[in-house]
Scaffold this motif. Structure first.
Motif, short mmCIF file in Angstrom:
data_model
loop_
_atom_site.label_atom_id
_atom_site.label_comp_id
_atom_site.label_asym_id
_atom_site.label_seq_id
_atom_site.Cartn_x
_atom_site.Cartn_y
_atom_site.Cartn_z
N ASP A 76 -50.56 -13.25 -14.08
CA ASP A 76 -50.23 -14.12 -12.94
C ASP A 76 -50.20 -13.30 -11.65
O ASP A 76 -49.25 -13.36 -10.86
N LYS B 224 -50.84 -12.10 -7.93
CA LYS B 224 -50.94 -12.79 -6.64
C LYS B 224 -51.85 -12.04 -5.66
O LYS B 224 -52.54 -12.66 -4.85
N ASP B 225 -51.81 -10.72 -5.70
CA ASP B 225 -52.63 -9.90 -4.81
C ASP B 225 -53.85 -9.42 -5.57
O ASP B 225 -53.76 -8.61 -6.50
#
Length: 396
Positions: A154, A156-157
């Motif tokens: 998961d 994000k970046d």
């Protein structure tokens, strides 16, 4: 352990449900073949609730009495349900002596949808026609892609995620360990098991030191042009007398177990294959760190390995191109589609961009041309060449 549904591979299995073939799931050890089979079973239960599912996993002790063809045949036939769709799924089928006799009988009866997984050295694509009298359909499972890595954690970046992926790779079993050292120890054990258990047992190899030496050489020289003859000469000069036929055979065994992928060279102008030298890429780049450590990393070669495996994962035939003595990293072909690709670590300097783009600009046909590098910028065009950041390309 967290499980990620591998939708692309799962869909391939779903698409084969009503074909008469013997379905064989292949791929390197610990790439998730058994988990994929379990996901497929759950899908069958949802989509065909009345299906009769016979699942045999030879890794489990409860099936230890079915280690010969006669016992397997009796067990399966006793579970057959008339007037239902019967699905027969066998994990690690090679652990059953003379399994091919039972499987051929099941297939000839036309009563079962048959799905098999097994140790790669025992279920090679070129052996399937000999083992099975019926038609086989192979579904190759690769380690996690970067896209799957991002989904699993998961992330994000995207750029930070790519930094992690470069170091950790796609062998999801290693994700359970916290430190890189522990991850690499796990990966090294997987690789050693692949060589010792599969290759040595299948081919009865006696010269284990030579196999280890060739393995380490290929790991250390991913993306380099390699000739069996020149490699044999090099080993002989260092005191390990060996002929090129033996070297060629051992390399073939390593590729047969999906540890490496051989990429042939292709003369773009002459439209012919070049037989002199090939390039080899690891099934997952993380094995290189596990075997040889992380000192003096050549990111350009690592990125090249990542792109090569991703192209194979996407269903392309992959070659390395030659044009006017200039090297094109990859020529990717799928039906009527063809893409010329250069892979680089950093193209921020003008001379590097010139070096990478020059071979592509020499190609006069109209097929797409692409440079994949660590740009950290959105995709753009340069002299008609699409320039992609590697993380973005892996996600698209």
């Amino acid at each position: 352990m967290k499980v990620l549904e591998r939708q692309d591979f799962l869909q391939k299995l779903i698409n084969t449900i009503y074909t008469p073939d013997i379905k064989v799931i292949t791929g390197i050890r610990r790439s998730g073949k058994s988990k994929l089979l379990e996901m497929f079973i759950e899908n069958l239960k949802n989509q065909i609730p009345d299906a009769n599912i016979i699942h045999i996993n030879y890794n489990l002790f409860q099936f230890s009495t079915l280690k010969n063809a006669a016992a397997l045949n009796e067990y399966v036939e006793n579970l057959y349900a008339p007037n239902k769709e019967n699905f027969l799924l066998i994990d690690e089928v090679q652990l059953c002596k003379d399994f091919e006799h039972a499987v051929n009988s099941f297939h000839a009866s036309e009563k079962y949808h048959i799905y098999l997984t097994g140790s790669n050295a025992f279920l090679l694509s070129n052996d399937l026609a000999t083992l099975f009298t019926g038609r086989t359909f192979s579904i190759e499972v690769f380690p996690f892609s970067f896209k799957e890595f991002v989904a699993y954690f998961d992330c994000k970046d995207l750029q930070q995620a790519f930094d992690r992926f470069v170091m950790e790779g796609g062998m999801s079993g290693s994700y359970l360990y916290d430190s890189l050292d522990d991850k690499y120890n796990y990966l090294n054990e997987v690789f050693e098991t692949l060589i010792v258990r599969d290759i040595q047992q299948k081919y009865k190899i006696k010269n284990i030191p030579l196999l280890d030496m060739l393995n380490d050489f290929l790991v250390d020289n991913i993306s380099s042009e390699i000739s069996a003859r020149s490699l044999a000469n090099t080993l002989t000069s260092k005191g390990s007398k060996v002929d090129d036929k033996t070297v060629s055979s051992y390399i073939k065994y390593l590729c047969a177990s999906f540890a490496f992928y051989k990429i042939r060279r292709y003369d773009i102008k002459g439209k012919k294959y070049l037989a002199s030298q090939d390039k080899y890429y690891l099934a997952d780049h993380s094995f290189k760190y596990a075997k040889l450590g992380t000192k003096n990393l050549d990111y350009g070669r690592i990125y090249e390995n990542i792109v090569c495996i991703e192209l194979l994962r996407r269903g392309y035939e992959v070659y390395t191109g030659v044009l006017y003595q200039k090297e094109i990293d990859f020529v990717a072909v799928k039906r009527n589609e063809k893409i010329y690709i250069q892979v680089s670590d950093d193209i921020s300097r003008a001379e590097t961009m010139e070096r990478e783009s020059s071979p592509l600009l020499s190609i006069k046909d109209a097929y797409p041309k692409m440079i994949i590098a660590r740009t950290k910028h959105p995709a753009y065009q340069y002299e008609g060449i699409a320039v992609w950041d590697i993380a973005d390309w892996l996600m698209k």
